[in-house]
Design an enzyme around this catalytic site. Structure first.
Site, PDB file in Angstrom:
ATOM      1  N   MET A  49      -0.063  -0.259   6.056  1.00 42.21           N
ATOM      2  CA  MET A  49      -0.902  -0.573   7.216  1.00 42.21           C
ATOM      3  C   MET A  49      -2.377  -0.334   6.865  1.00 42.21           C
ATOM      4  SD  MET A  49       1.388   0.451  10.506  1.00 42.21           S
ATOM      5  CE  MET A  49       1.092   2.210  10.456  1.00 42.21           C
ATOM      6  N   GLY A  50      -2.706  -0.345   5.581  1.00 44.89           N
ATOM      7  CA  GLY A  50      -4.096  -0.151   5.163  1.00 44.89           C
ATOM      8  C   GLY A  50      -4.521   1.300   5.275  1.00 44.89           C
ATOM      9  N   LEU A  52      -5.918   2.939   2.963  1.00 47.79           N
ATOM     10  CA  LEU A  52      -5.189   3.379   1.776  1.00 47.79           C
ATOM     11  C   LEU A  52      -5.731   4.692   1.226  1.00 47.79           C
ATOM     12  CD1 LEU A  52      -4.765  -0.049  -0.078  1.00 47.79           C
ATOM     13  CD2 LEU A  52      -3.278   1.031   1.636  1.00 47.79           C
ATOM     14  N   HIS A  53      -4.797   5.560   0.817  1.00 46.25           N
ATOM     15  CA  HIS A  53      -5.141   6.827   0.175  1.00 46.25           C
ATOM     16  C   HIS A  53      -4.321   6.941  -1.106  1.00 46.25           C
ATOM     17  CE1 HIS A  53      -1.332   8.098   1.796  1.00 46.25           C
ATOM     18  NE2 HIS A  53      -1.746   7.933   3.044  1.00 46.25           N
ATOM     19  N   HIS A  56      -0.568   5.869  -1.036  1.00 46.48           N
ATOM     20  CA  HIS A  56      -0.315   4.422  -1.156  1.00 46.48           C
ATOM     21  C   HIS A  56      -0.550   3.964  -2.597  1.00 46.48           C
ATOM     22  CE1 HIS A  56      -1.844   4.641   3.172  1.00 46.48           C
ATOM     23  NE2 HIS A  56      -0.646   4.122   3.319  1.00 46.48           N
ATOM     24  N   GLN A 173      12.271   6.312   7.446  1.00 47.83           N
ATOM     25  CA  GLN A 173      11.903   4.898   7.280  1.00 47.83           C
ATOM     26  C   GLN A 173      12.472   4.337   5.973  1.00 47.83           C
ATOM     27  OE1 GLN A 173       7.894   2.983   8.137  1.00 47.83           O
ATOM     28  NE2 GLN A 173       7.612   3.446   5.983  1.00 47.83           N
ATOM     29  N   SER A 205      -1.833  11.426   4.375  1.00 55.13           N
ATOM     30  CA  SER A 205      -1.487  10.524   5.466  1.00 55.13           C
ATOM     31  C   SER A 205      -2.767   9.912   6.011  1.00 55.13           C
ATOM     32  CB  SER A 205      -0.787  11.300   6.587  1.00 55.13           C
ATOM     33  OG  SER A 205      -0.770  10.535   7.780  1.00 55.13           O
TER      34      SER A 205
END
Ligand code: PAJ
Length: 298
Positions: A49-50, A52-53, A56, A173, A205
Site C-alpha cells: 500500500m506504499g 515504503l520502508h 517492504h 494475512q 510499519s
C-alpha cells in the site's frame, strides 16, 4: 573510436538502474507483463500500500533473488479499511516510493487508481475462511480479510506472477493469502519473508509514523514481551498463564491489548501445549490511537 565510445557510455557499474515502468491502467500493465512473460525466467510480485520502508524493501530484495522480473504494486485498498479506520490519513508517498524501487532495480510499478481496481458496478467479493476466521485480527477487523483477499486475488489475476512475496509481519494475512491462492487455483507460489525490525525490536510499519515520541519509546515492549512469552513456553510454563502474564505486562506499559495468543503456526488454531505442533505467538495492541501488531515463532 573505442575510446570515444567508452567515454560517452560509462562502464555498467557506474550507470543508474533503469527507470521502472509505471502502469496505471490494465492496458499498460498487460503490455509490460506480456513482454516479461515471453522471456525466460520468473515474474515476482510484491503487493504494497506504499509508504515504503525497509520492511517492504526487504521483500523486493528477496524477490530480486528469486525472479528475473520484479513487479511492485502500490494501491491503498479502500475495501480492507473499516469506516472508522485510517484510510483517508494513510501515508501516501509515491515519489519517495518510486525512487526507492528504482534504486533496487524494480521492473514495473503497478499503481492502479481506485476506479481501475473497483469500477462502477463492482459487486464481487472473496470471502476467506480457515485462517481468516480464527478470532485474531478478524475479531477486531471483521471485514478486513475479505477486502485483502479480494484485492490480492485481483492483483494476482491482473499481474499473473509466478511467485508473490509477503511479510511475516502480517502473519495471519500471509496464511490467508497462501490459502486463497491455493483454493482459487491462482498458480502463484506465495513466499513469506521474516519481519524487519528497528534496532530496539519494534517491527517496521507504515503506521509507526503515527506514534508520539513518548509512545515510540514504549513501543518496543511489544516485541520484548513476545520474546519473553516464547522463552517461558519453551521452558514448559502453561501457555494460558504465559499469555495472560504477557498481556498484563503490556497493559502496565500503557497498551490496550486486543489479543496476545499462542496459535498453531500453520492453521492458527488455538494450542494448549507445544505438543500441539509448531507455535506462533501473535499480538495486537493499541498505544494511544495507534494499533500495532506483531508475532514471533516459539
Ligand atoms: P502493506 O502494509 O503495505 O504491506 C505490504 C507487504 O509488506 C506485506 O506483505 C507486509 O507483510 C510486508 N511488511 C510490512 N512491514 C514489514 C516488516 N516490518 N517486515 C517485513 N515485511 C513487512 O499488507 C498490505 O500492505 C496490504 O494488506 C496488501 C497485502 C498490499 C493488500 O492491500
Amino acid at each position: 573510436m573505442g575510446n570515444i565510445d567508452s567515454y560517452e557510455r560509462p562502464p555498467e557499474r557506474f550507470t543508474m538502474p533503469r527507470q521502472p515502468i509505471v502502469a496505471h491502467t490494465l492496458t499498460n500493465l498487460d503490455r509490460a507483463t506480456a513482454r516479461f512473460r515471453s522471456e525466460v525466467g520468473k515474474i515476482a510480485l510484491v503487493t504494497t500500500m506504499g509508504a515504503l520502508h525497509a520492511g517492504h524493501l526487504a521483500l523486493v530484495r528477496f524477490a530480486r533473488t528469486k525472479a528475473r522480473r520484479v513487479i511492485v504494486s502500490i494501491f491503498v485498498n479502500p475495501t480492507q479499511f473499516a469506516p472508522q479506520e485510517d484510510f483517508a490519513s494513510y501515508p501516501r508517498t509515491f515519489e519517495a516510493d518510486f525512487a526507492a524501487l528504482q534504486a533496487l532495480g524494480v521492473d514495473l510499478v503497478w499503481a492502479p487508481a481506485a476506479e481501475v481496481m473497483y469500477p462502477p458496478g463492482f459487486a464481487t467479493r472473496v470471502t476467506p475462511e480457515g485462517p481468516a476466521v480464527v478470532a485474531l485480527e478478524d475479531k477486531f477487523r471483521p471485514h478486513h480479510f475479505g477486502g485483502v483477499a479480494t484485492v490480492v486475488a485481483k492483483l494476482f489475476t491482473q499481474v499473473r506472477p509466478h511467485i508473490a512475496i509477503f511479510g511475516e509481519k502480517d502473519y495471519q494475512q500471509l496464511k490467508v493469502v497462501t490459502r486463497m491462492a491455493a483454493d482459487l487455483d491462482l498458480r502463484v507460489n506465495v513466499i513469506g519473508v521474516p519481519t524487519v525490525r528497528e534496532p530496539d525490536g519494534l517491527a517496521l510499519s507504515s503506521r509507526n509514523v503515527y506514534l508520539s515520541g513518548e509512545e515510540r519509546a514504549r513501543a518496543p515492549t511489544l516485541h520484548r514481551v513476545l520474546k519473553e512469552c516464547a522463552a517461558r513456553i519453551l521452558n514448559g510454563k502453561p501457555i494460558a498463564a504465559v499469555t495472560a502474564d504477557g498481556a498484563a505486562e503490556l497493559e502496565r506499559t500503557g497498551f490496550v491489548v486486543d489479543y496476545l495468543a499462542a496459535r498453531h503456526a500453520e492453521t492458527l488454531a488455538p494450542v494448549t501445549s507445544p505438543r500441539d505442533g509448531p507455535i506462533r505467538l501473535l499480538v495486537a495492541a493499541k498505544l494511544g490511537r495507534t494499533r500495532l501488531i506483531d508475532n514471533i515463532a516459539v
